[in-house]
Design an enzyme around this catalytic site. Sequence first.
Site, PDB file in Angstrom:
ATOM      1  N   ARG A   1      10.546   6.752  21.224  1.00  0.00           N
ATOM      2  CA  ARG A   1       9.347   6.828  20.228  1.00  0.00           C
ATOM      3  C   ARG A   1       8.014   6.879  21.231  1.00  0.00           C
ATOM      4  NH1 ARG A   1      10.915   5.410  15.034  1.00  0.00           N
ATOM      5  NH2 ARG A   1       8.722   4.575  14.394  1.00  0.00           N
TER       6      ARG A   1
ATOM      7  N   HIS B   1      11.693  -3.905   6.559  1.00  0.00           N
ATOM      8  CA  HIS B   1      12.180  -3.394   7.920  1.00  0.00           C
ATOM      9  C   HIS B   1      13.742  -3.097   7.689  1.00  0.00           C
ATOM     10  CE1 HIS B   1       8.568  -5.576   8.642  1.00  0.00           C
ATOM     11  NE2 HIS B   1       8.159  -4.667   9.560  1.00  0.00           N
TER      12      HIS B   1
ATOM     13  N   GLU C   1      -2.352  -8.910  17.527  1.00  0.00           N
ATOM     14  CA  GLU C   1      -2.194  -8.240  18.982  1.00  0.00           C
ATOM     15  C   GLU C   1      -3.364  -7.953  19.972  1.00  0.00           C
ATOM     16  OE1 GLU C   1       0.053  -5.049  17.593  1.00  0.00           O
ATOM     17  OE2 GLU C   1      -1.244  -3.706  18.572  1.00  0.00           O
TER      18      GLU C   1
ATOM     19  N   GLY D   1       0.906  -1.152   0.012  1.00  0.00           N
ATOM     20  CA  GLY D   1       0.111  -0.013   0.109  1.00  0.00           C
ATOM     21  C   GLY D   1       0.979   1.241   0.098  1.00  0.00           C
TER      22      GLY D   1
HETATM   23  N1  GLN Z   1      -1.110  -0.356   3.884  1.00  0.00           N
HETATM   24  C1  GLN Z   1      -0.110  -0.028   4.986  1.00  0.00           C
HETATM   25  C2  GLN Z   1       0.883   0.380   4.465  1.00  0.00           C
HETATM   26  O1  GLN Z   1       1.293  -0.014   3.296  1.00  0.00           O
HETATM   27  C3  GLN Z   1      -0.198  -1.113   5.907  1.00  0.00           C
HETATM   28  C4  GLN Z   1       0.635  -0.672   7.056  1.00  0.00           C
HETATM   29  C5  GLN Z   1       1.059  -1.970   8.031  1.00  0.00           C
HETATM   30  O2  GLN Z   1       0.434  -2.999   7.708  1.00  0.00           O
HETATM   31  N2  GLN Z   1       1.391  -1.710   9.432  1.00  0.00           N
HETATM   32  O3  GLN Z   1       1.856   1.166   4.962  1.00  0.00           O
END
Ligand code: GLN
Length: 770
Positions: A530, A709, A620, A447
Amino acid sequence: MSLSHSLGFPRIGRDRELKKALEAYWQGELDEAGLRAVGERLRAEHWLVQKEAGIDLLPVGDFAWYDQVLTHSLTFGVIPERFRPASGKPTLQTLFAMARGAGRSANACCGGAHDQPLVAQELTKWFDTNYHYLVPEFSADQAFALSWEQLFEEVEQAHALGYRVKPVLIGPLTYLWLGKAKGSDFDKLELLERLLPVYGEIFRRLAEQGVEWVQIDEPILVLDLPQDWKNAFERAYNLIQREPCKKLIATYFGGLQDNLGLAANLPVDGLHIDLVRAPEQYPTILDRLPAYKVLSLGVVNGRNVWRCDLEKVLGVLRHAHERLGERLWVAPSCSLLHSPVDVSGEDQLDAELKSWLAFAVQKCEEVALLTRALAAPESAEVQAALAQNRAIRATRAASSRIHKPEVQARVAAIRPQHAQRQSPFAARIEQQRERLQLPLLPTTTIGSFPQTPAIRQARQALRQGQLSAADYNEAMKGEIRHAVEIQERLGLDVLVHGEAERNDMVEYFAERLDGYAFTRFGWVQSYGSRCVKPAVIVGDLSRPQAMTVEWIRYAQSLTDKVVKGMLTGPVTMLLWSFPREDLPCEVQARQLALAIRDEVLDLEAAGIRIIQIDEAAFREGLPLRQSAWQGYLDWATAAFRLAASGVRDETQIHTHMCYSEFNDVIESIAAMDADVITIETSRSDMALLQAFEHFAYPNEIGPGVYDIHSPRVPDTAEMAALLREAARRIPALRLWVNPDCGLKTRAWPETEAALVNMVAAARQLRAELA
Ligand code: GLN
Ligand code: ZN
């Protein structure tokens, strides 16, 4: 007289002073003395505000430079080899290296050998909160030795300021439970006997400093504990009881249930229980608690932002007070670490809304007032405070900004068929394949594309009024064009608009829904420096108008390829907000689901053929106790289905979840009945796919083939290998190819490079499978 106490106060500062000081220190803009001075000032300020609020016994040890679990690791000398300084004595550099990793070894002794980057300790969620702690790493030959003086120094600081304090320690069992056995396979519980002497040393040092009470946090007592851990509690506390200081065991985030007898009978001087999360523990606890013990009742919610119902709580407290007298203590339910600092600074909330809220400072005032109300029920001050609390509650109960008959009527009208797609997956997918005409192993992304400095600057300029809304929209359209062009060039099959216009996947939608409110200073620490500022669900939720349609429609207008619309799901919206306390979570989830359902239908009507509803927080949300799982999974799944099921069969619904521990929830995820799910697997080398060996996931699935990440660009062969792995367990006809999460934290060059390889890997597999 009952005593009021606090289990812990937020350390970050009302204006996030600690965050700012830490970041300045890491940037080299503040020296260590400067950082230490900020810490000292914050501690002094926090004791003062708690004292002024009327708290009798103040916490010490709730301050941490990064994380309280990490502080304990240093205190016990649990410092993994790779961080161990040559001198043997850890420093603040050691602490931050453990928390954040380091360019090269802090250990200068052995030349080049340690020149590789040091990987930080793992971060993970603290029970069911959004706070993250650094996971202690234990080796089989783990030694423990008192190695860090912070707690004693802070006690000294507090005493010098004239405060009566109660040091807070994480208990030995909870500390071991939170850690991870590294290297050879061994049972970390075996380390207990080695760890306990350090606790002994700490108690003796604190006693020498004149400390009377110590709080020992053992929140794992609210979990389903294996029998050997239960047994270990008795062993550990039989030894600990010989050490000086009175000891209060603190439990929170849930009820003791089967551990009630165990907790009540440990040979310590007091027990704290969380009556907000588990009110049913009272009055049962009274019959189980030995007559010599203090009972601390956590009655003010440390996890949310609403004012307490003082009279309701007072009913329980009065009853307990009759039985216990001064053995009753009054407290927030848990550490206030999980609530924002002070509502009085909120200058942009209207007076009414503000009067409904209580942050950490106000929660201390509530605890103190409740305690005074026990001692002097008839006092004019107490009566006035109760009357005011009653009046505030009355306005809320009747407020039209909370209670919206139209929303309630819509919720009441929900029928089972609203959470049911028209046809089963097998029939839908045929129509979707016909309409979408995608190749085998279609490629897509999750996304978001990089949130570049230019995007963030534009948003800031809009906020500060330096950029008009029209110019901002033009700038965002430019970003969408850019994202679409790149995706076409890369040869992706299903495109996204890139989410440039979104600050955050929850906040963006919350800002566009009726029923949400936003604070200016409602920050809560997430980890280290954070912080997050969750939106507050104030009233019944509804969607006044379309939220995303124009952006997605614009993106689709630029290309012949399929553009996937992108929404955040009801469960994630709820779990990452401060919810209401006057309405069950599942009803709030249903309201959110209806709002999102409307958006889904608007997107469909605008010609969007694929709509993704992200549920990043779904797993979660699982309750701490397994016995409560099914209840949660039922309503969470139902909320998602309600949001997703209004569309025609030919419209494809995707969802996304970013984690790999699926085995225990896989059936509920299947029950969500999304046509396609994209998930994280790459970090665990597709270990997730094991879940599919035992359970045949019925719909389509995109196991992430690379880890977003990290800035590392994986090569084609690597991703092709993962796909081959996946294709052994899931029929290729139902496989998608995508990264494991959104790309917003990445930069464009690495994003493009990785996606080029991903598309190549998909093509290679298509050829192999053809
Ligand atoms: N659609 C969101 C993105 O692509 C999904 C983010 C997520 O899963 N934390 O950033
Ligand atoms: Zn994700």
